[in-house]
Design a protein around this motif. Structure first.
Motif, PDB file in Angstrom:
ATOM      1  N   VAL A  98      -7.495  -1.389   3.818  1.00 12.71           N
ATOM      2  CA  VAL A  98      -7.395  -0.685   5.100  1.00 12.71           C
ATOM      3  C   VAL A  98      -7.656   0.814   4.919  1.00 12.71           C
ATOM      4  O   VAL A  98      -8.530   1.386   5.552  1.00 12.71           O
ATOM      5  N   CYS A  99      -6.864   1.444   3.989  1.00 11.43           N
ATOM      6  CA  CYS A  99      -6.977   2.896   3.872  1.00 11.43           C
ATOM      7  C   CYS A  99      -7.459   3.380   2.503  1.00 11.43           C
ATOM      8  O   CYS A  99      -7.686   4.567   2.313  1.00 11.43           O
ATOM      9  N   CYS A 157       0.838  -1.194   0.000  1.00 10.84           N
ATOM     10  CA  CYS A 157       0.000   0.000   0.000  1.00 10.84           C
ATOM     11  C   CYS A 157       0.879   1.252   0.000  1.00 10.84           C
ATOM     12  O   CYS A 157       1.804   1.380   0.793  1.00 10.84           O
ATOM     13  N   CYS A 208      -0.702   3.425   3.668  1.00 10.52           N
ATOM     14  CA  CYS A 208      -0.383   2.988   5.029  1.00 10.52           C
ATOM     15  C   CYS A 208       0.797   2.017   5.089  1.00 10.52           C
ATOM     16  O   CYS A 208       1.272   1.684   6.158  1.00 10.52           O
TER      17      CYS A 208
END
Ligand code: ZN
Length: 150
Positions: free
Chosen positions: A139-140, A123, A126
């Motif tokens: 996640v982000c 990623c 993050c």
């Protein structure tokens, strides 16, 4: 396949019917390559007729390749010609003469194909690493970058 191709290959693709000549076998054994045993299990050893060998040598004289071609190279070309097979070789002289003889050839260069490369997805936001691909970071939500797994 000639000797150079065998050194370039990790394994022979299972769907191939692959041939080598006596000379290639001798070279392989001479170098004591550890893969030889595995490769030999799936390779067929065959030999062209002396008539075809002569034809190849005649063509080699015509292109000026005869000085650069070893007897084994000539064997490989002759066998491919007889079997109407594709030569797997990284040898430029063999490729050159194959063109003249209208024998199809392919460079081995298959390490990247037969060896499965494993990727990670990193990623860019993050920094979390995923083993599976996602459209974006679960996640982000940032874009994922592909990195080679070590
Ligand atoms: Zn993220």
């Amino acid at each position: 396949m000639d000797t150079s191709a065998l050194f370039g290959l990790e394994q022979v693709p299972p769907e191939w019917e692959a041939f080598i000549t006596e000379g290639v076998l001798t070279e392989l054994e001479k170098y004591g390559d550890r893969r030889a045993e595995n490769l030999l299990a799936v390779l067929k050893v065959s030999q062209a007729t002396s008539q075809t060998v002569r034809k190849v040598m005649q063509a080699a004289k015509g292109t000026g390749d005869s000085a650069r071609l070893s007897p084994v190279d000539v064997e490989v070309l002759a066998l491919a010609l007889e079997l109407e097979a594709v030569i797997i070789t990284d040898d430029y002289s063999i490729q050159n003469l194959a063109t003249v003889l209208k024998v199809a050839y392919r460079p081995s260069g298959m390490k990247g194909i037969t060896k499965v490369i494993r990727w990670n997805y990193l990623c860019s936001g993050c920094g979390k690493v995923f083993k599976e691909q996602h459209p974006d970071c679960p996640v982000c939500g940032s874009p994922l970058r592909t990195t080679r797994r070590r």
